[in-house]
Design an enzyme around this catalytic site. Structure first.
Site, short mmCIF file in Angstrom:
data_model
loop_
_atom_site.label_atom_id
_atom_site.label_comp_id
_atom_site.label_asym_id
_atom_site.label_seq_id
_atom_site.Cartn_x
_atom_site.Cartn_y
_atom_site.Cartn_z
N THR A 153 0.92 -1.33 0.07
CA THR A 153 -0.07 -0.02 -0.08
C THR A 153 1.00 1.17 -0.02
O THR A 153 1.16 1.64 -1.28
CB THR A 153 -0.94 0.09 1.07
N LYS A 179 3.77 -7.05 3.67
CA LYS A 179 3.45 -5.70 3.30
C LYS A 179 3.30 -5.09 4.88
O LYS A 179 2.67 -5.51 5.47
CB LYS A 179 2.62 -5.39 2.40
N THR A 190 0.53 -5.76 12.86
CA THR A 190 -0.02 -4.71 12.21
C THR A 190 0.41 -4.85 10.61
O THR A 190 1.19 -4.01 10.02
CB THR A 190 0.17 -3.27 12.61
N GLU A 276 6.31 4.37 7.05
CA GLU A 276 5.60 5.43 6.37
C GLU A 276 6.57 6.96 6.59
O GLU A 276 6.61 7.32 7.76
CB GLU A 276 4.21 5.97 6.63
N ASN A 402 -0.43 10.29 5.80
CA ASN A 402 -1.61 10.19 6.44
C ASN A 402 -2.35 11.21 6.73
O ASN A 402 -3.68 10.92 7.04
CB ASN A 402 -1.26 9.64 7.96
#
Lengths: 407, 407
Positions: A153, A179, A190, A276, A402
């Site tokens: 993602t 991932k 997670t 991220e 985000n």
């Protein structure tokens, strides 16, 4: 143990595919399949979040009750979480479709999803995707890579690893892909992770090996403290290596655990370092803690701290933040006994000792913190236990990603 | 209860000052004093962090063992944490100096520090600052404001509030100031807060009122999940209002608690809304929870989530993140029973019900999230308990501030 190239297709008898199905976005691979030519023992660990995505509930049923598993179908883009009855029906239809095309039973099909929560998956596109996957699957390294790419993602790199061990003269291969980049927090992992192996092992020991190993691997990473609704890690073992089936905790079992630990650690670190917006892998190792659990709590508290993460991003040797994060972890200790070090691949530097700052060069410390892999070493001087946790720095890009993930 | 202008000098007999002492930075106020012309009962709550700053240890001693308190000396810029014996000596010298200048006992002087951890405070500048404070203190509103400004670090606004109540025909005033912007996390408050009042009350009841009230005020805010080494909240009561001294939990006690609750809530919300880099106050109210503790845990989990905070910053009605944060809080519930609403001052919008997204307009929802005060209302449909927590959004500026806080 030999580290080899490849991922989920490295072990004998496994095929994979990655295709474009336009689940949410155009022009990117967003569906993957893993398939074994023969039935597999399956073991799995799943999110502890009370809000569980539909595929998590589906997979928990399959892993607990099905005689064997032979395929996994994954989509990215939409998480199929907070989707009610329709979401669970979507899992059933996916399994039915895959089963029909592959000539296996629907309850031998695992499904997994990752992406935005609360949207329904367009079922027509999903089923069309399953057809493309069944047609294009192959046992090549390239097919494994296509699958690893299709489950991404906000990941910036695809994540796969494989190793081989020898058991009674037979070569056993263990490979995996995963991932995970945001919504990454211990308890558990997670992420989506898929490990394939041709080892012959009992289902009970496969599950035990997996459950034990995640405690010090996937459960020791954090990107942002948010435990997702979709966390899934499954291991499929098809027995094609021809080793004597492992049914007790013998030497072969230990060798397998070592191989699995390498796969899990590598995948977990790949996720943490690809957090991220991350510019660095941020590792915290706690040594000489009073207990293993204390060591885990302390190391996770440091890598989970926004202020520590921001200090790493800013290459700022603001050691008080690391000490502070140890202090509010919940573990009792005497701050005057603790030693803090900053480390990279080349150098270790004492930063704090005897309750005060050590005599270190800010400039040199800042250089260490500017490394792509930064380690904070904490010596508690209390006992013999140790643990390592992995996270990443907190950058502008984390916020950017985000603040408009869905747009 | 009347809300009035002012802060720590609002109550009778209290004086304050704020001066430039160049503790760490030039050309900004960085030392404050609060002084009462008569001896005060003192109550305090302090950080739960194992790593306690020197002034926290000093104040815990004073609040526990001193007969009375009459002054507080505060510096910003350096936290005096992780400073060993030298740090504690610094507290003692500060108290000695203030005591000598004010003609009181050193054990009637509280000290507090906020700023970077691990540096020693330049003692000469600190003592020179105490002299300036003692010379310039006054009972004016302006002096209170100067003090509120002097304790700021990355705060963008000074924070003070005052109210008056009537007790047996006597006017009782309660006023307070605080600072706090980063390192803000429940358990407890991660901040410096000072409340002054001219009420006559026993020391035991003053402490009990304070300890009870922080649970639903300062302990319900979070900016970044980091519990500081320096959290301090003290209340000084000098009795000059002339009310009959409160020595039991009578009606007057309840009126005082209400006034204190207003002061604490206002200061706590001011801190949350002024979180580092914040563009919005982000409130989460949980209603119909099974227990008060559940309601607290659930609401704090949402306002503490980086992903929820980033969604607020991006005005992104990505409701799955809010549901997800409830789900990993540790509280057990059935996700299908929960209702989620987004609210601002004008509007309430149903977002999630019966396990799926409600039929809402993304555009309208995004507008609500763009308000300066955003509320997420969570109806658990499980019981009668409720709680509210306050945080802020996560912006680029949070990262910027914390990546180079010290430079």
């Amino acid at each position: 143990m030999n580290i080899i190239e490849g991922g989920v297709t490295a072990a004998q008898g496994f095929e994979a595919a990655g295709v474009e199905a336009a689940i949410k976005y155009q022009n990117r691979k967003d569906m993957a399949m893993v398939y074994s030519r023969t039935p597999c023992k399956a073991a799995g660990v799943f999110t502890s979040n009370v809000v569980k995505a539909a595929p998590v509930r589906w997979d928990q049923e399959v892993v607990a009750h099905s005689a064997y598993v032979q395929a996994v179908v994954v989509n990215s883009g939409i998480a199929n979480a907070a989707t009610g009855r329709q979401g669970y029906d979507c899992c059933r239809q996916t399994a039915d479709k895959a089963a029909q095309l592959l000539g296996i039973s629907p309850d031998a099909v695992l499904v997994a999803s990752t992406g935005v929560i609360g949207n329904q998956i367009p079922i027509d596109r999903l089923l069309a995707g399953v057809e493309k996957l069944a047609e294009s699957k192959a046992d090549t390294k390239e097919a494994g890579t296509m699958a690893a790419e299709a489950i991404m993602t906000t990941d910036t790199i695809s994540k796969q690893v494989a190793v081989q061990i020898e058991l009674d003269g037979k070569t056993v291969t263990v490979g995996g892909m995963c991932k995970g980049s945001g919504m990454i927090h211990p308890n558990m992992c997670t992420m989506l992770g898929f490990v394939t192996t041709d080892i012959a092992i009992s289902k009970e020991l496969l599950q035990e090996a997996l459950s034990e190993d995640v405690v010090d691997t996937f459960n020791m990473i954090s990107v942002d403290g948010d435990t997702s609704t979709n966390d899934t890690l499954v291991v499929l073992a098809n027995g094609m290596a021809g080793n004597p089936e492992i049914t007790s905790k013998n030497e072969d079992y230990e060798k397998f655990k070592e191989a699995l630990h390498y796969i899990d650690t590598t995948l977990a670190k790949l996720m943490a370092g690809d957090g991220e917006g991350a510019t660095a892998l941020f590792e915290t190792k706690v040594i000489h803690a009073a207990s293993k659990e204390d060591a885990r709590i302390l190391s996770r508290s440091v890598i989970g701290s926004n202020l520590c993460k921001a200090a790493i991003y800013g290459h700022d040797a603001n050691f008080g933040r690391f000490l502070c994060a140890l202090g509010y972890s919940g573990v009792q200790f005497n701050p005057e006994q603790v030693e803090l070090y900053f480390e990279n691949a080349e150098k270790r530097m004492l930063i704090y000792k005897d309750g005060v700052a050590a005599d270190y060069s800010e400039e040199e410390a800042s250089k260490i913190l500017a490394s792509p892999e930064v380690r904070v070493l904490v010596d508690m001087h209390m006992g013999e236990a140790e643990a390592t946790a992995w996270g990443c720095d907190l950058s502008y890009d984390y916020v950017k990603i985000n603040a408009d993930y869905r747009s």
